[in-house]
Design a protein around this motif. Structure first.
Motif, PDB file in Angstrom:
ATOM      1  N   UNK A 141      31.790 -45.496  97.491  1.00  0.00           N
ATOM      2  CA  UNK A 141      32.961 -45.660  96.620  1.00  0.00           C
ATOM      3  C   UNK A 141      32.722 -45.170  95.187  1.00  0.00           C
TER       4      UNK A 141
ATOM      5  N   UNK B   1      33.011 -41.506  95.256  1.00  0.00           N
ATOM      6  CA  UNK B   1      34.421 -41.105  95.418  1.00  0.00           C
ATOM      7  C   UNK B   1      35.164 -41.222  94.093  1.00  0.00           C
ATOM      8  N   UNK B   2      34.812 -42.239  93.315  1.00  0.00           N
ATOM      9  CA  UNK B   2      35.469 -42.410  92.008  1.00  0.00           C
ATOM     10  C   UNK B   2      35.064 -41.314  91.039  1.00  0.00           C
TER      11      UNK B   2
ATOM     12  N   UNK C  63      34.874 -36.995  93.479  1.00  0.00           N
ATOM     13  CA  UNK C  63      35.639 -36.701  94.715  1.00  0.00           C
ATOM     14  C   UNK C  63      35.697 -35.206  94.996  1.00  0.00           C
ATOM     15  N   UNK C  64      35.791 -34.391  93.938  1.00  0.00           N
ATOM     16  CA  UNK C  64      35.930 -32.948  94.133  1.00  0.00           C
ATOM     17  C   UNK C  64      34.685 -32.318  94.739  1.00  0.00           C
TER      18      UNK C  64
ATOM     19  N   UNK D  95      35.617 -30.988 101.917  1.00  0.00           N
ATOM     20  CA  UNK D  95      37.027 -31.327 102.194  1.00  0.00           C
ATOM     21  C   UNK D  95      37.227 -32.005 103.556  1.00  0.00           C
TER      22      UNK D  95
ATOM     23  N   UNK E 258      36.123 -35.779 102.755  1.00  0.00           N
ATOM     24  CA  UNK E 258      36.675 -36.454 101.578  1.00  0.00           C
ATOM     25  C   UNK E 258      37.880 -37.332 101.902  1.00  0.00           C
ATOM     26  N   UNK E 259      38.850 -36.796 102.624  1.00  0.00           N
ATOM     27  CA  UNK E 259      40.064 -37.585 102.862  1.00  0.00           C
ATOM     28  C   UNK E 259      39.781 -38.797 103.745  1.00  0.00           C
ATOM     29  N   UNK E 260      38.756 -38.672 104.616  1.00  0.00           N
ATOM     30  CA  UNK E 260      38.438 -39.810 105.482  1.00  0.00           C
ATOM     31  C   UNK E 260      37.723 -40.910 104.703  1.00  0.00           C
TER      32      UNK E 260
ATOM     33  N   UNK F  28      38.071 -41.411 101.425  1.00  0.00           N
ATOM     34  CA  UNK F  28      39.066 -41.995 100.508  1.00  0.00           C
ATOM     35  C   UNK F  28      39.960 -42.981 101.255  1.00  0.00           C
ATOM     36  N   UNK F  29      40.390 -42.608 102.425  1.00  0.00           N
ATOM     37  CA  UNK F  29      41.264 -43.468 103.216  1.00  0.00           C
ATOM     38  C   UNK F  29      40.543 -44.744 103.645  1.00  0.00           C
TER      39      UNK F  29
ATOM     40  N   UNK G 203      38.308 -46.394 102.193  1.00  0.00           N
ATOM     41  CA  UNK G 203      38.108 -47.351 101.091  1.00  0.00           C
ATOM     42  C   UNK G 203      39.297 -48.294 100.936  1.00  0.00           C
ATOM     43  N   UNK G 204      40.403 -47.973 101.599  1.00  0.00           N
ATOM     44  CA  UNK G 204      41.624 -48.771 101.451  1.00  0.00           C
ATOM     45  C   UNK G 204      41.894 -49.666 102.666  1.00  0.00           C
TER      46      UNK G 204
END
Lengths: 66, 464
Positions: B319, B322-323, B326-327, B331, B334-336, B338-339, B341-342
């Motif tokens: 996390x 990611x904070x 992230x860049x 790719x 990354x989206x997995x 980020x998702x 973490x929620x």
């Protein structure tokens, strides 16, 4: 499948609470994956388990240190 | 065949007898890497200086009659999430290259080194091990040595490719949802995912603590057994590492399979696969005279639980990265992350509770059976860049479905050997040989028997 509006609202609220802003260029992919996760998790969440079956697979053993 | 393209057992026997020197074997490994790895991209780091030093020490020990160990002079390489002294542990990422170089080798590297094996480098992998394809945006795509237009499989992509291409006879990988078994199957080699908690993960970069396993990949069941036997033993730095007596799997390896109760996994494990994946299992079953079928209950939900646990734990681990960066993520991960973490805590906890229940059901199944056979992947190695998998009338996303048959097993930590089934003029497939917890010896016996019968084989891919 259309993304339910409440999942979009959840993403926005959760990312604030978690302190993890999702940049606009990543948002669509993150939302799609969250939707997929929701569908997969549903299979686990809907599985009936009694209070007696509450033991988690993760185990904590006090008394040992590295 | 060059000296490095024999099995680890053959190399060690040759070095120990003085017929070959460890230095000559190392030179052959280096030559093979130089000729093939520009295309395959299995290696991200070479540690040849220390390897040359160690090879010379082994040769000197043999010259004076000392025993350098059962793996004397065997070159090996490790997925680059293993700490290698002096290198930052990159774990397939750009971000980790900023880490302080490791001050010592991972425990399993130290154990193999003590047995005489010679570390020659770090291997390509999917970023932070969240991958089944072998594609990595930072280090390049690791190709399948049996056809370089095709995927090696991941996330231990370099481990599968380096062994299949004959650059090393032995590599180490990690498996959280299938990351040893998928590349073993797609590259057509043997792989062992031991019982969860068997081999210490100390000195490796984690992915998902509840599900991470380490294990060897090789071109024979014997080499898996040889390396597994010297890597076992408790280590206090991995809190999940169990205090279990070590097995001596090499001693029972040739015992055959006649006394074992073997069944084929039905239901879930017969759906969602191309016919050739099921034919590979049928071929192994037929060779072993297996006609029985068993149903692993709730395997689909087991896979779902593994998915929820993986996405939650791995995203929590990353996390801060990611904070802040992230860049700099691939790719494709990354989206997995980020998702994940929620994901709500209640989902994760229910997945862990379900996992316990599911484990208990499968343990009960093993009262009546010693080994279950199942496909390793739903298809042979797809072409690089493919995103979809067509199964009959249905088209599904390729990336997650490569783990369709591996995830329900690692979810509950049962040991599995993948045995490679080669096909004429076509890419290989793998069969999972699943045993009860702590019975790696039985799975290895069945793999060795399939190899003896000529059903499973892992020749060096010589096309590159």
């Amino acid at each position: 499948m259309a993304v339910p509006l409440d999942l979009e609202a959840y993403l926005d609220a959760a990312s604030v609470i978690v302190g993890l802003p999702i940049a606009p260029e990543y948002r669509a992919e993150v939302l799609a994956n969250l939707q997929r996760t929701t569908a997969i998790a549903a299979a686990v969440l809907e599985f009936p388990m009694s209070d007696e079956e509450e033991e988690s697979a993760s185990v904590f053993c006090p008394g040992e240190a590295e | 065949m060059t000296p490095v393209q024999g099995s680890a057992a053959e190399i060690a026997a040759s070095v120990r007898s003085g017929a070959t020197s460890a230095s000559d074997v190392l030179a052959a490994a280096k030559a093979r890497i130089e000729s093939a790895d520009g295309v395959i991209k299995a290696f991200t780091d070479l540690t040849l200086e220390r390897a040359e030093r160690q090879a010379q020490e082994i040769d000197a020990a043999i010259a004076v009659g000392r025993d350098p160990g059962p793996l004397a002079g065997v070159p090996f390489a490790v997925k680059n999430l293993f700490d290698i002294k002096g290198l930052p542990t990159r774990a397939g990422s750009k971000i980790n290259r900023d880490r302080t170089p490791a001050i010592e080798d991972a425990v399993l590297i130290r154990r193999l080194t003590k047995a005489g094996a010679v570390l020659i480098g770090g291997l390509n992998m999917g970023e932070y091990a969240y991958d089944f394809t072998g594609e990595n945006v930072h280090d390049g795509i690791c190709c399948n040595p049996r056809n370089t237009d095709h995927m090696s499989g991941g996330s231990s992509s370099g481990s599968g490719a380096a062994v299949a291409a004959g650059m090393v006879p032995l590599a180490l990988g990690s498996d959280t949802n299938g990351s040893i078994r998928v590349p073993s199957a797609l590259c057509g080699i043997f792989g062992l995912k031991p019982t969860y908690g068997r081999l210490p993960r100390s000195g490796t970069f984690p992915f998902c603590d509840s599900l991470d396993h380490l294990g060897p990949l090789a071109r024979s069941a014997q080499d898996l057994a040889l390396s597994f036997d010297v890597m076992q033993g408790h280590d206090a730095h991995d809190v999940a590492c169990a205090r279990k007596p070590s097995l001596e799997t090499t001693k029972t390896l040739e015992a055959g399979a006649n006394d074992l109760r073997i069944a084929v996994a039905g239901d879930y494990f017969t759906r969602g696969a191309k016919p050739e994946a099921l034919e590979a299992v049928a071929k192994a079953a037929s060779a072993l005279s297996v006609t029985r079928e068993v149903v692993i209950p709730e395997a689909a939900r087991g896979r779902a639980a593994a998915f929820v646990i993986t996405t939650s734990e791995s995203s929590a681990l990353h996390i801060d990265r990611l904070r802040m960066r992230a860049a700099d993520f691939d790719p494709d991960t990354r989206y997995r992350f980020l998702s994940g973490a929620l994901v709500p805590a209640a989902w994760y906890i229910k997945a862990q509770r379900f996992r316990r229940w599911y484990h208990d059901q499968v343990i009960a199944l093993f009262k009546d059976v010693d080994i279950i056979l199942a496909p390793a992947t739903p298809c042979a190695a797809p072409k690089i860049g493919e995103k979809l998998l067509t199964l009959g009338e249905e088209t599904v996303p390729l990336r997650p479905n490569l783990g369709l048959f591996t995830q329900p097993i690692s979810c509950i930590g049962f040991p599995v050997v993948v045995a490679p089934i080669q096909r004429e003029d076509d890419l290989p497939l793998g069969v999972q040989i699943i045993a009860a917890p702590w019975r790696e010896d039985l799975a290895l016996r069945v793999a060795a028997e399939l190899q003896r019968l000529g059903v499973a084989a892992a020749p060096v891919a010589t096309g590159v």
